[in-house]
Design a protein around this motif. Sequence first.
Motif, PDB file in Angstrom:
ATOM      1  N   ARG A   1       8.216  -4.717 -13.000  1.00  0.00           N
ATOM      2  CA  ARG A   1       7.244  -4.976 -14.069  1.00  0.00           C
ATOM      3  C   ARG A   1       7.833  -5.858 -15.159  1.00  0.00           C
TER       4      ARG A   1
ATOM      5  N   GLY B   1       0.383   3.862  -7.057  1.00  0.00           N
ATOM      6  CA  GLY B   1       0.275   2.592  -7.765  1.00  0.00           C
ATOM      7  C   GLY B   1      -0.243   1.503  -6.849  1.00  0.00           C
TER       8      GLY B   1
ATOM      9  N   SER C   1       4.956  -0.359  -8.066  1.00  0.00           N
ATOM     10  CA  SER C   1       5.192   0.272  -9.366  1.00  0.00           C
ATOM     11  C   SER C   1       6.465   1.123  -9.356  1.00  0.00           C
TER      12      SER C   1
ATOM     13  N   ASP D   1       4.864   0.569  -2.604  1.00  0.00           N
ATOM     14  CA  ASP D   1       4.316   0.757  -3.951  1.00  0.00           C
ATOM     15  C   ASP D   1       5.195  -0.013  -4.938  1.00  0.00           C
TER      16      ASP D   1
END
Length: 123
Positions: free
Chosen positions: A35, A20, A29, A27
Motif C-alpha cells: 500500500r 481484501g 492487502s 490478497d
Amino acid sequence: MDTVVKSMLDDDDAEEEKKGFVLFGRDISKIPCFRESFLYGIATGVGVGIAAFLKTSRPMLSQHIGVGTFSITTMVYWSFCRYQWSKQRFDAQLLQDALKDKIMYEGTVVERELEQKGILKSA
C-alpha cells in the motif's frame, strides 16, 4: 508496536479478518509495504507529471515522465521498505529465540554457567 511484532501476535486471529482485494489468487492487502509503495509512487508520479506539463506544455512527454517517475518511485520505495521489514522480522525472531532460551535455562545449572561467562545477565 512494530508491524512485524504485531503481525506475529495477530497470526492466530487470521480467520476472523475480512478478505481484501485479491489479484492473481493473492490478497494484496496482506503483502507488506504494498500500500505505502503504491501511494508514494502514485503521488510522486502525478506531481512530477503535472510539473513536467506545466514546464514543457507537451502532454505526451509529461505522461511518459509521470509514468516513469511512478515506476521508479514505487520500485525504490518497495525495495527500501521490504529491506526494513525483513530486518525487523529477523531482529524480532532473534529476540524471540533469545527469550525462549532464557525461559528454558531459567533456574538451571546452565543458567548459572552462562551468567558466570557473562552471556546471560541476571535480573
